[in-house]
Design a protein around this motif. Structure first.
Motif, PDB file in Angstrom:
ATOM      1  N   GLU A  72      39.559  36.685  36.037  1.00  0.00           N
ATOM      2  CA  GLU A  72      39.680  35.277  36.411  1.00  0.00           C
ATOM      3  C   GLU A  72      40.585  35.100  37.629  1.00  0.00           C
ATOM      4  O   GLU A  72      40.280  34.310  38.516  1.00  0.00           O
ATOM      5  CB  GLU A  72      40.215  34.440  35.250  1.00  0.00           C
ATOM      6  CG  GLU A  72      39.171  34.140  34.208  1.00  0.00           C
ATOM      7  CD  GLU A  72      39.673  33.189  33.134  1.00  0.00           C
ATOM      8  OE1 GLU A  72      40.853  32.759  33.191  1.00  0.00           O
ATOM      9  OE2 GLU A  72      38.885  32.886  32.243  1.00  0.00           O
ATOM     10  N   THR A  73      41.686  35.828  37.665  1.00  0.00           N
ATOM     11  CA  THR A  73      42.611  35.750  38.806  1.00  0.00           C
ATOM     12  C   THR A  73      41.879  36.096  40.097  1.00  0.00           C
ATOM     13  O   THR A  73      41.991  35.380  41.096  1.00  0.00           O
ATOM     14  CB  THR A  73      43.810  36.705  38.591  1.00  0.00           C
ATOM     15  OG1 THR A  73      44.500  36.312  37.406  1.00  0.00           O
ATOM     16  CG2 THR A  73      44.754  36.669  39.776  1.00  0.00           C
ATOM     17  N   LEU A  74      41.120  37.176  40.069  1.00  0.00           N
ATOM     18  CA  LEU A  74      40.367  37.594  41.255  1.00  0.00           C
ATOM     19  C   LEU A  74      39.286  36.568  41.600  1.00  0.00           C
ATOM     20  O   LEU A  74      39.118  36.193  42.762  1.00  0.00           O
ATOM     21  CB  LEU A  74      39.736  38.968  41.018  1.00  0.00           C
ATOM     22  CG  LEU A  74      38.852  39.490  42.137  1.00  0.00           C
ATOM     23  CD1 LEU A  74      39.641  39.675  43.423  1.00  0.00           C
ATOM     24  CD2 LEU A  74      38.201  40.792  41.719  1.00  0.00           C
ATOM     25  N   LEU A  75      38.565  36.074  40.604  1.00  0.00           N
ATOM     26  CA  LEU A  75      37.479  35.124  40.858  1.00  0.00           C
ATOM     27  C   LEU A  75      37.996  33.789  41.379  1.00  0.00           C
ATOM     28  O   LEU A  75      37.334  33.145  42.196  1.00  0.00           O
ATOM     29  CB  LEU A  75      36.625  34.942  39.604  1.00  0.00           C
ATOM     30  CG  LEU A  75      35.835  36.191  39.210  1.00  0.00           C
ATOM     31  CD1 LEU A  75      35.149  35.994  37.860  1.00  0.00           C
ATOM     32  CD2 LEU A  75      34.815  36.560  40.276  1.00  0.00           C
ATOM     33  N   TYR A  76      39.164  33.344  40.921  1.00  0.00           N
ATOM     34  CA  TYR A  76      39.769  32.127  41.497  1.00  0.00           C
ATOM     35  C   TYR A  76      40.008  32.320  42.991  1.00  0.00           C
ATOM     36  O   TYR A  76      39.737  31.421  43.795  1.00  0.00           O
ATOM     37  CB  TYR A  76      41.100  31.789  40.808  1.00  0.00           C
ATOM     38  CG  TYR A  76      40.972  30.920  39.586  1.00  0.00           C
ATOM     39  CD1 TYR A  76      40.482  29.619  39.667  1.00  0.00           C
ATOM     40  CD2 TYR A  76      41.349  31.409  38.340  1.00  0.00           C
ATOM     41  CE1 TYR A  76      40.376  28.827  38.538  1.00  0.00           C
ATOM     42  CE2 TYR A  76      41.239  30.611  37.198  1.00  0.00           C
ATOM     43  CZ  TYR A  76      40.749  29.331  37.315  1.00  0.00           C
ATOM     44  OH  TYR A  76      40.631  28.551  36.204  1.00  0.00           O
ATOM     45  N   ARG A  77      40.504  33.494  43.366  1.00  0.00           N
ATOM     46  CA  ARG A  77      40.757  33.771  44.789  1.00  0.00           C
ATOM     47  C   ARG A  77      39.456  33.774  45.575  1.00  0.00           C
ATOM     48  O   ARG A  77      39.400  33.251  46.697  1.00  0.00           O
ATOM     49  CB  ARG A  77      41.486  35.101  44.930  1.00  0.00           C
ATOM     50  CG  ARG A  77      42.924  35.022  44.437  1.00  0.00           C
ATOM     51  CD  ARG A  77      43.638  36.344  44.440  1.00  0.00           C
ATOM     52  NE  ARG A  77      43.586  37.009  45.724  1.00  0.00           N
ATOM     53  CZ  ARG A  77      43.750  38.310  45.883  1.00  0.00           C
ATOM     54  NH1 ARG A  77      43.972  39.099  44.853  1.00  0.00           N
ATOM     55  NH2 ARG A  77      43.699  38.848  47.082  1.00  0.00           N
ATOM     56  N   ILE A  78      38.403  34.357  45.010  1.00  0.00           N
ATOM     57  CA  ILE A  78      37.096  34.377  45.696  1.00  0.00           C
ATOM     58  C   ILE A  78      36.561  32.957  45.834  1.00  0.00           C
ATOM     59  O   ILE A  78      36.100  32.552  46.905  1.00  0.00           O
ATOM     60  CB  ILE A  78      36.102  35.284  44.948  1.00  0.00           C
ATOM     61  CG1 ILE A  78      36.545  36.750  45.073  1.00  0.00           C
ATOM     62  CG2 ILE A  78      34.687  35.091  45.483  1.00  0.00           C
ATOM     63  CD1 ILE A  78      35.772  37.710  44.186  1.00  0.00           C
ATOM     64  N   ASP A  79      36.609  32.168  44.747  1.00  0.00           N
ATOM     65  CA  ASP A  79      36.150  30.776  44.808  1.00  0.00           C
ATOM     66  C   ASP A  79      36.913  29.976  45.860  1.00  0.00           C
ATOM     67  O   ASP A  79      36.319  29.208  46.625  1.00  0.00           O
ATOM     68  CB  ASP A  79      36.302  30.085  43.442  1.00  0.00           C
ATOM     69  CG  ASP A  79      35.177  30.422  42.474  1.00  0.00           C
ATOM     70  OD1 ASP A  79      34.072  30.758  42.934  1.00  0.00           O
ATOM     71  OD2 ASP A  79      35.412  30.330  41.262  1.00  0.00           O
ATOM     72  N   ASP A  80      38.235  30.155  45.903  1.00  0.00           N
ATOM     73  CA  ASP A  80      39.044  29.433  46.892  1.00  0.00           C
ATOM     74  C   ASP A  80      38.644  29.817  48.315  1.00  0.00           C
ATOM     75  O   ASP A  80      38.553  28.964  49.202  1.00  0.00           O
ATOM     76  CB  ASP A  80      40.538  29.698  46.680  1.00  0.00           C
ATOM     77  CG  ASP A  80      41.074  29.010  45.430  1.00  0.00           C
ATOM     78  OD1 ASP A  80      40.381  28.123  44.890  1.00  0.00           O
ATOM     79  OD2 ASP A  80      42.181  29.382  44.989  1.00  0.00           O
ATOM     80  N   GLU A  81      38.385  31.101  48.540  1.00  0.00           N
ATOM     81  CA  GLU A  81      37.984  31.547  49.875  1.00  0.00           C
ATOM     82  C   GLU A  81      36.603  31.014  50.235  1.00  0.00           C
ATOM     83  O   GLU A  81      36.361  30.587  51.364  1.00  0.00           O
ATOM     84  CB  GLU A  81      38.005  33.081  49.952  1.00  0.00           C
ATOM     85  CG  GLU A  81      37.728  33.628  51.320  1.00  0.00           C
ATOM     86  CD  GLU A  81      38.742  33.220  52.380  1.00  0.00           C
ATOM     87  OE1 GLU A  81      38.386  33.276  53.577  1.00  0.00           O
ATOM     88  OE2 GLU A  81      39.881  32.843  52.050  1.00  0.00           O
ATOM     89  N   LEU A  82      35.689  30.999  49.265  1.00  0.00           N
ATOM     90  CA  LEU A  82      34.357  30.441  49.529  1.00  0.00           C
ATOM     91  C   LEU A  82      34.437  28.951  49.827  1.00  0.00           C
ATOM     92  O   LEU A  82      33.735  28.443  50.698  1.00  0.00           O
ATOM     93  CB  LEU A  82      33.420  30.705  48.339  1.00  0.00           C
ATOM     94  CG  LEU A  82      33.002  32.153  48.144  1.00  0.00           C
ATOM     95  CD1 LEU A  82      32.238  32.323  46.828  1.00  0.00           C
ATOM     96  CD2 LEU A  82      32.168  32.652  49.317  1.00  0.00           C
TER      97      LEU A  82
END
Length: 105
Positions: A72-82
């Motif tokens: 989840e931590t990694l996916l939040y970062r990916i979502d924020d970048e997208l």
């Protein structure tokens, strides 16, 4: 691009993973999302290195049980970048209209 051009792996097969997310946030994964994978292989055409089209078959993510805290931590970062990189416009060719709309238009 220059890092990829000089990387020894750039001439090998290239795996492509895809998630078609139903709500626009990867971190909120659900069983309704579609996932898939494809491979692009290197081929030489006219003396130039090209790649085959990666055929990606998607399927429903029916066995999804959620993400770990670390994921989840990694996916939040990916979502924020997208979100930060959202396009201001989308090429109309990339948008598939529902059949009913195509008949109207």
């Amino acid at each position: 691009p220059s890092a990829w051009a000089t990387d020894a792996r750039n001439g090998g097969e290239l795996g492509i993973a895809v998630t078609l997310d139903t709500d626009g946030r990867i971190v909120t994964g659900s069983k309704d999302d579609l996932i898939g994978f494809g491979i692009s292989k290197p081929v030489t055409i006219g003396g130039s290195l090209e790649r085959t089209e990666a055929i990606i078959k998607t399927s429903v993510r029916s066995n999804f049980r959620g993400y770990t805290e670390q994921q989840e931590t990694l996916l939040y970062r990916i979502d924020d970048e997208l979100d930060r990189r959202k396009p201001c416009e989308v090429d109309e060719v990339a948008i598939k209209k529902p059949a009913a709309e195509e008949k109207k238009g």
